[in-house]
Structure formats: structure tokens, C-alpha cells
Write a protein that holds these residues in place. Structure first.
Motif, PDB file in Angstrom:
ATOM      1  N   ASP A 289      97.211 -17.171  31.447  1.00  0.00           N
ATOM      2  CA  ASP A 289      98.066 -17.122  30.258  1.00  0.00           C
ATOM      3  C   ASP A 289      99.534 -17.266  30.633  1.00  0.00           C
ATOM      4  O   ASP A 289     100.303 -17.941  29.932  1.00  0.00           O
ATOM      5  CB  ASP A 289      97.841 -15.811  29.499  1.00  0.00           C
ATOM      6  CG  ASP A 289      96.505 -15.772  28.785  1.00  0.00           C
ATOM      7  OD1 ASP A 289      95.937 -16.855  28.572  1.00  0.00           O
ATOM      8  OD2 ASP A 289      96.045 -14.677  28.439  1.00  0.00           O
ATOM      9  N   ARG A 290      99.943 -16.617  31.715  1.00  0.00           N
ATOM     10  CA  ARG A 290     101.359 -16.732  32.139  1.00  0.00           C
ATOM     11  C   ARG A 290     101.681 -18.165  32.543  1.00  0.00           C
ATOM     12  O   ARG A 290     102.774 -18.663  32.259  1.00  0.00           O
ATOM     13  CB  ARG A 290     101.625 -15.755  33.291  1.00  0.00           C
ATOM     14  CG  ARG A 290     101.717 -14.301  32.842  1.00  0.00           C
ATOM     15  CD  ARG A 290     102.350 -13.430  33.919  1.00  0.00           C
ATOM     16  NE  ARG A 290     101.469 -13.235  35.052  1.00  0.00           N
ATOM     17  CZ  ARG A 290     100.620 -12.222  35.181  1.00  0.00           C
ATOM     18  NH1 ARG A 290     100.551 -11.302  34.228  1.00  0.00           N
ATOM     19  NH2 ARG A 290      99.855 -12.108  36.238  1.00  0.00           N
ATOM     20  N   TRP A 291     100.742 -18.837  33.210  1.00  0.00           N
ATOM     21  CA  TRP A 291     100.974 -20.243  33.568  1.00  0.00           C
ATOM     22  C   TRP A 291     101.084 -21.100  32.307  1.00  0.00           C
ATOM     23  O   TRP A 291     101.957 -21.967  32.206  1.00  0.00           O
ATOM     24  CB  TRP A 291      99.831 -20.757  34.424  1.00  0.00           C
ATOM     25  CG  TRP A 291      99.772 -20.173  35.809  1.00  0.00           C
ATOM     26  CD1 TRP A 291     100.698 -19.365  36.402  1.00  0.00           C
ATOM     27  CD2 TRP A 291      98.718 -20.351  36.767  1.00  0.00           C
ATOM     28  NE1 TRP A 291     100.294 -19.021  37.668  1.00  0.00           N
ATOM     29  CE2 TRP A 291      99.082 -19.623  37.921  1.00  0.00           C
ATOM     30  CE3 TRP A 291      97.525 -21.044  36.758  1.00  0.00           C
ATOM     31  CZ2 TRP A 291      98.269 -19.579  39.063  1.00  0.00           C
ATOM     32  CZ3 TRP A 291      96.712 -21.013  37.890  1.00  0.00           C
ATOM     33  CH2 TRP A 291      97.079 -20.288  39.032  1.00  0.00           C
ATOM     34  N   LEU A 292     100.187 -20.894  31.352  1.00  0.00           N
ATOM     35  CA  LEU A 292     100.187 -21.711  30.133  1.00  0.00           C
ATOM     36  C   LEU A 292     101.478 -21.542  29.349  1.00  0.00           C
ATOM     37  O   LEU A 292     101.976 -22.486  28.734  1.00  0.00           O
ATOM     38  CB  LEU A 292      98.987 -21.335  29.256  1.00  0.00           C
ATOM     39  CG  LEU A 292      97.598 -21.701  29.819  1.00  0.00           C
ATOM     40  CD1 LEU A 292      96.508 -21.062  28.976  1.00  0.00           C
ATOM     41  CD2 LEU A 292      97.413 -23.206  29.860  1.00  0.00           C
ATOM     42  N   ARG A 293     102.013 -20.331  29.357  1.00  0.00           N
ATOM     43  CA  ARG A 293     103.234 -20.064  28.588  1.00  0.00           C
ATOM     44  C   ARG A 293     104.510 -20.335  29.373  1.00  0.00           C
ATOM     45  O   ARG A 293     105.607 -20.320  28.811  1.00  0.00           O
ATOM     46  CB  ARG A 293     103.237 -18.596  28.140  1.00  0.00           C
ATOM     47  CG  ARG A 293     102.100 -18.230  27.198  1.00  0.00           C
ATOM     48  CD  ARG A 293     102.054 -16.730  26.994  1.00  0.00           C
ATOM     49  NE  ARG A 293     100.929 -16.330  26.160  1.00  0.00           N
ATOM     50  CZ  ARG A 293     100.457 -15.098  26.075  1.00  0.00           C
ATOM     51  NH1 ARG A 293     101.020 -14.140  26.771  1.00  0.00           N
ATOM     52  NH2 ARG A 293      99.440 -14.813  25.299  1.00  0.00           N
ATOM     53  N   GLY A 294     104.363 -20.537  30.701  1.00  0.00           N
ATOM     54  CA  GLY A 294     105.555 -20.727  31.514  1.00  0.00           C
ATOM     55  C   GLY A 294     106.277 -19.439  31.816  1.00  0.00           C
ATOM     56  O   GLY A 294     107.456 -19.450  32.191  1.00  0.00           O
ATOM     57  N   HIS A 295     105.566 -18.298  31.693  1.00  0.00           N
ATOM     58  CA  HIS A 295     106.179 -16.987  31.932  1.00  0.00           C
ATOM     59  C   HIS A 295     106.016 -16.620  33.413  1.00  0.00           C
ATOM     60  O   HIS A 295     105.236 -15.724  33.775  1.00  0.00           O
ATOM     61  CB  HIS A 295     105.523 -15.928  31.040  1.00  0.00           C
ATOM     62  CG  HIS A 295     105.813 -16.111  29.603  1.00  0.00           C
ATOM     63  ND1 HIS A 295     105.259 -15.348  28.602  1.00  0.00           N
ATOM     64  CD2 HIS A 295     106.626 -16.993  28.965  1.00  0.00           C
ATOM     65  CE1 HIS A 295     105.708 -15.739  27.437  1.00  0.00           C
ATOM     66  NE2 HIS A 295     106.528 -16.744  27.630  1.00  0.00           N
ATOM     67  N   ILE A 296     106.712 -17.318  34.284  1.00  0.00           N
ATOM     68  CA  ILE A 296     106.608 -17.071  35.723  1.00  0.00           C
ATOM     69  C   ILE A 296     108.016 -17.037  36.303  1.00  0.00           C
ATOM     70  O   ILE A 296     108.941 -17.694  35.809  1.00  0.00           O
ATOM     71  CB  ILE A 296     105.772 -18.169  36.419  1.00  0.00           C
ATOM     72  CG1 ILE A 296     106.337 -19.569  36.129  1.00  0.00           C
ATOM     73  CG2 ILE A 296     104.310 -18.091  35.991  1.00  0.00           C
ATOM     74  CD1 ILE A 296     105.657 -20.666  36.915  1.00  0.00           C
ATOM     75  N   LYS A 297     108.172 -16.251  37.369  1.00  0.00           N
ATOM     76  CA  LYS A 297     109.478 -16.134  38.017  1.00  0.00           C
ATOM     77  C   LYS A 297     109.636 -17.152  39.146  1.00  0.00           C
ATOM     78  O   LYS A 297     110.744 -17.487  39.540  1.00  0.00           O
ATOM     79  CB  LYS A 297     109.656 -14.716  38.553  1.00  0.00           C
ATOM     80  CG  LYS A 297     109.702 -13.656  37.453  1.00  0.00           C
ATOM     81  CD  LYS A 297     109.898 -12.270  38.039  1.00  0.00           C
ATOM     82  CE  LYS A 297     109.955 -11.220  36.939  1.00  0.00           C
ATOM     83  NZ  LYS A 297     110.121  -9.853  37.479  1.00  0.00           N
ATOM     84  N   GLY A 298     108.538 -17.608  39.677  1.00  0.00           N
ATOM     85  CA  GLY A 298     108.561 -18.600  40.747  1.00  0.00           C
ATOM     86  C   GLY A 298     107.256 -19.358  40.759  1.00  0.00           C
ATOM     87  O   GLY A 298     106.392 -19.145  39.923  1.00  0.00           O
ATOM     88  N   LEU A 299     107.109 -20.229  41.722  1.00  0.00           N
ATOM     89  CA  LEU A 299     105.875 -21.002  41.802  1.00  0.00           C
ATOM     90  C   LEU A 299     104.723 -20.098  42.235  1.00  0.00           C
ATOM     91  O   LEU A 299     104.919 -19.118  42.950  1.00  0.00           O
ATOM     92  CB  LEU A 299     106.033 -22.150  42.794  1.00  0.00           C
ATOM     93  CG  LEU A 299     107.000 -23.272  42.382  1.00  0.00           C
ATOM     94  CD1 LEU A 299     107.066 -24.322  43.477  1.00  0.00           C
ATOM     95  CD2 LEU A 299     106.562 -23.898  41.070  1.00  0.00           C
ATOM     96  N   PRO A 300     103.487 -20.434  41.806  1.00  0.00           N
ATOM     97  CA  PRO A 300     102.332 -19.665  42.267  1.00  0.00           C
ATOM     98  C   PRO A 300     102.132 -19.821  43.780  1.00  0.00           C
ATOM     99  O   PRO A 300     102.827 -20.584  44.462  1.00  0.00           O
ATOM    100  CB  PRO A 300     101.166 -20.286  41.486  1.00  0.00           C
ATOM    101  CG  PRO A 300     101.792 -21.029  40.345  1.00  0.00           C
ATOM    102  CD  PRO A 300     103.132 -21.474  40.839  1.00  0.00           C
ATOM    103  N   HIS A 301     101.123 -19.116  44.291  1.00  0.00           N
ATOM    104  CA  HIS A 301     100.756 -19.236  45.702  1.00  0.00           C
ATOM    105  C   HIS A 301     100.478 -20.712  46.033  1.00  0.00           C
ATOM    106  O   HIS A 301      99.948 -21.448  45.194  1.00  0.00           O
ATOM    107  CB  HIS A 301      99.502 -18.393  45.960  1.00  0.00           C
ATOM    108  CG  HIS A 301      99.142 -18.270  47.405  1.00  0.00           C
ATOM    109  ND1 HIS A 301      98.392 -19.225  48.056  1.00  0.00           N
ATOM    110  CD2 HIS A 301      99.430 -17.308  48.326  1.00  0.00           C
ATOM    111  CE1 HIS A 301      98.227 -18.860  49.320  1.00  0.00           C
ATOM    112  NE2 HIS A 301      98.839 -17.701  49.509  1.00  0.00           N
ATOM    113  N   PRO A 302     100.820 -21.153  47.229  1.00  0.00           N
ATOM    114  CA  PRO A 302     100.609 -22.571  47.571  1.00  0.00           C
ATOM    115  C   PRO A 302      99.193 -23.056  47.304  1.00  0.00           C
ATOM    116  O   PRO A 302      98.989 -24.197  46.880  1.00  0.00           O
ATOM    117  CB  PRO A 302     100.957 -22.619  49.060  1.00  0.00           C
ATOM    118  CG  PRO A 302     101.970 -21.526  49.229  1.00  0.00           C
ATOM    119  CD  PRO A 302     101.547 -20.433  48.304  1.00  0.00           C
ATOM    120  N   ALA A 303      98.187 -22.203  47.548  1.00  0.00           N
ATOM    121  CA  ALA A 303      96.806 -22.622  47.289  1.00  0.00           C
ATOM    122  C   ALA A 303      96.603 -22.882  45.801  1.00  0.00           C
ATOM    123  O   ALA A 303      95.953 -23.864  45.405  1.00  0.00           O
ATOM    124  CB  ALA A 303      95.827 -21.546  47.776  1.00  0.00           C
TER     125      ALA A 303
END
Length: 427
Positions: free
Chosen positions: A42-56
Motif C-alpha cells: 500500500d505504501r508503494w502504491l501511494r508513494g508514501h515512502i521516505k527512500g527507495l525499497p531494499h535493492p532486492a
């Protein structure tokens, strides 16, 4: 809306289906130990992130959706127009004034019409787009089509007058439907009155019945069931003059069932539900002039289930209500994309949430799950949601539920949604 969310919507994927898809992609890439919770998705879909996810996770997303992860998780395009904005208010009000003015002119002057195949095709496309596309852009195109129809009616061909009046009336009827959904009740009435004038000049009682049904529906969800029933009696007079009927009488009976249930008249509501089933059997496989256009003019199985859910819930039959609401949601999710009415699907979700909340053994986790898509899809929100959301809030505020953590979170979400629905200013 992030590009990731847009791509998920384009594929018609649910959140759970998206999660499973990404887990499978991680296995294909040989990435061991990759996990994904729905909350993180859900956070990815909404763009509610502080940085990029884990490289994997970045590699999995890029492999599945074929875009750099930075592009997938950033906002993609401007937000949808706010239906309460001055721009939309001016659009809807000006459109109503133009339709009302032209309607008065057409009502006083006998004119003919010039039918163009392109106009028929445009109406059919917009009737379909109205079901599943953002409403305001479709309304803009409908207004353009209506103006084109009015223009050819100014220099008419008498041999084709009836068909073109039918097209103009159907177009104004959809705009009336949209005006009500956007919260502009006076504009909706003006559009409906002009549509009725066109239906009369086209000598088309089925169109008159459908437009009257639009008004009856708006009265019903607007809390005026007695007025709705009066309008439905008028619509029945129109349908009695029609030789070939499709789904319109099923729709009118379903509105009647909802109106009686809102009034608390259980016997009349149950009789109306029986008429829904009989009308569906009698007209199964038949198409009338409106069904052949399709889109908003067709009362499909999913929408029938949603209307029955509302009726049964108001009659206190929560098991039947939950069954029909879940059936509507399933049919919308798995049916053709062009028939997926996000507004009605969201309303069915609210009905399912209410049914689970007011059941003899409340299921608040299930109620919260049914409500979640409404909180995640702003474009599907319409003025008609205000009433059901208020009913859900009232149910969640009952003393035996006030101590629930899930119920408290749902009340908070509803209190955030209600002002947005009520902002849809009634003119």
C-alpha cells in the motif's frame, strides 16, 4: 497516483494479486527470502515512502513492471479534478443553464433533426466510458456531444427528427445522472427536464422512463423515498407503452425496492424484490433501444446485486445483504473492464461493510476490509456515498462497538471521507 498504482489498475489487479505476482517474480529471479506485506505494498502504491525499497525489492518491481523503480514510485500525472472546485461548479452549472435554455426553445418550436452515424457512435462510447472512467472528463465530452446535437437540430431534417431528439435526450439524461453524482441537484433536474422534452419529441416512452428513473434514484439516495416512489409510478406509465423491454424495468423495480425499504415498509419492499426477479426473468436476453447503446443504460447483474444488497440490509436481512454485496464486488472485479463501475463497486463495498457491522455477530475485521478500497480509490467517490457512509458511522458508534480498536480506526477513516463527499456542493 503513482505509476505503479496506474499500472496495477490497468491490469485490473487486486492488492493481493499484485502481492502474489511480485512474490512469484522474486522466485523467478532467484531472490530468496523476499517477503511483502500488504501494508508495505500500500505504501508503494501511494508513494508514501521516505527512500527507495531494499535493492532486492527494487529489482523485483523493475522486472515485473518494466520501469525504473524511481519512476514507478513517484507521482504520475496531476490528481483528478476535485468535483467541488469552482472550475467543476462552473462547468456543471453552465451546462445545466445551456440545456435548460435550449430545452425551452425546443419545447416551443417544432424542429426536425439530422441524424449522423458518428453521433450515435459517440453516444455509445461515452455511455460506456461513463461507467468506468473518471467522471469529469467524460462529462466534458458529453457536453460537447450535446452541443453538436443541438446544433444539427437548429437546421433539422424532418425525416430524421425523432432519432436525433432521442440521441439528444439520452445525452442530457447521462449528464443529469452525472450532475447528481457530482452533487449538483438543481443542475441534474434541469438536464432531466430537457431530456424529457427530447423524449417526448422523439416519441420515445422508454427514454422518458429511464430519465424519470434517474430522478427517482437521486431522490431515493438523497433521502426522499416517497418522492422517488411517485416518480417511479410515472415511469411505469411510460414503460407500459413500450413493446420491447430490456433491463430498464428491472432497474425501476430495484429502485422501488430500495425506496420502500428506506421507508421501513417491509411487505412492499419484499414485493418489489419479487418484481425485480420476475422482470429479470421476463426480459432475460432481450435488448431494447437503451440496452443496445449499453454502458450506463444497461442494468447489469453486478449492479442488480448491489441494489438488492441495499434493500436487504435496510430490511435487516444482513446475511442476504452481505451475499449480494460480495457478489456485486466479485462481478465487478472479474467482469469486463468496460463494465466495471467503480462508483457502484465502492457503494457495494460500503453496503458489505455495513452488513458485517450490524450483523447479529459483528465482523469488524471483515467490515474494515470491505471499506478499504473506498479509502484507496479517490476517483470512485461520489455524492451518493455520503448517506451510506453516515449509516456505517452510526452503526460503528453503537455502545457495544465503541471499545473496538478496529471500529475506532474505521470511524476515523469515515470522518475523513465524509467531508469530501459532502463537499460535492448541491446547487
Amino acid at each position: 497516483m503513482t505509476l505503479l498504482r496506474k499500472l496495477v489498475d490497468q491490469r485490473r489487479l487486486t492488492r493481493e494479486e499484485t502481492r502474489r505476482l511480485l512474490l512469484r517474480r522474486a522466485q523467478e529471479l532467484g531472490i530468496h527470502g523476499f517477503t511483502l506485506e500488504l501494508r508495505q505494498l500500500d505504501r508503494w502504491l501511494r508513494g508514501h515512502i521516505k527512500g527507495l525499497p531494499h535493492p532486492a525489492a527494487c529489482r523485483v518491481l523493475e522486472a515485473e513492471f518494466n520501469h525504473p523503480v524511481e519512476r514507478l514510485l513517484e507521482p504520475d500525472g496531476p490528481p483528478p479534478p476535485d468535483s467541488s472546485s469552482p472550475e467543476v461548479a462552473q462547468l456543471i452549472t453552465a451546462a445545466a443553464q445551456r440545456s435548460a435554455s435550449w430545452g425551452r426553445w425546443a419545447d416551443s418550436l417544432g424542429v426536425g433533426e439530422l441524424a449522423l452515424e458518428g453521433l450515435r457512435l459517440r453516444l455509445a462510447k461515452l455511455a460506456s466510458d461513463y461507467v468506468h472512467s473518471p467522471m469529469v472528463p467524460v462529462v466534458r465530452e458529453l457536453i460537447t456531444l450535446r452541443d453538436d446535437l443541438f446544433e444539427v437540430l437548429a437546421q433539422p431534417d424532418p425525416s430524421q427528427a425523432r432519432e436525433l431528439y432521442f440521441l439528444a435526450g439520452a445525452t442530457c439524461g447521462i449528464i443529469a445522472h452525472a450532475s447528481g453524482n457530482l452533487g449538483y441537484s438543481t443542475a441534474a433536474l434541469d438536464q432531466a427536464q430537457t431530456a424529457m422534452i427530447c423524449a417526448r419529441k422523439a416519441e420515445h416512452p422508454l427514454l422518458a422512463a429511464w430519465v424519470t428513473g434517474v430522478r427517482a434514484l437521486q431522490c431515493e439516495w438523497g433521502g426522499r423515498p416517497a418522492e422517488s416512489l411517485d416518480l417511479l409510478a410515472r415511469a411505469a406509465v411510460h414503460t407500459s407503452q413500450v413493446t420491447v423491454l430490456g433491463t430498464t424495468p428491472v432497474w425501476l423495480c430495484a429502485i422501488q425496492a430500495r425506496a420502500y425499504a428506506r421507508l421501513g415498509n417491509q411487505a412492499a419492499a419484499k414485493e418489489a424484490v419479487d418484481r425485480v426477479h420476475r422482470a429479470r426473468e421476463q426480459t432475460y436476453g432481450r435488448q431494447d433501444d437503451l440496452d443496445r447503446i449499453g454502458g450506463i443504460f444497461t442494468f447489469d447483474i453486478a449492479k442488480q446485486a448491489y441494489y438488492l444488497a441495499t434493500t436487504h440490509r435496510r430490511l435487516g436481512q444482513t446475511d442476504h445483504a452481505a451475499h449480494h454485496a460480495a457478489s456485486a464486488i466479485h462481478d465487478y472485479e472479474h467482469g469486463p473492464a468496460a463494465e466495471r463501475s467503480y462508483g457502484d463497486e465502492a457503494l457495494a463495498g460500503i453496503e458489505l461493510s455495513i452488513a458485517r457491522t450490524v450483523a447479529p455477530r459483528p465482523d469488524l475485521d471483515g467490515a474494515a476490509e470491505a471499506l478499504r478500497p473506498i479509502t484507496e480509490r479517490p476517483a470512485a467517490r461520489i455524492a451518493a456515498m455520503s448517506g451510506p457512509l453516515q449509516e456505517l458511522l452510526t452503526a460503528l458508534s453503537k455502545p457495544h462497538l465503541r471499545g473496538s480498536i478496529v471500529g475506532a480506526r474505521m470511524r476515523e477513516e469515515i470522518n475523513q471521507l465524509l467531508p469530501e463527499c459532502r463537499r460535492q456542493k448541491a446547487s
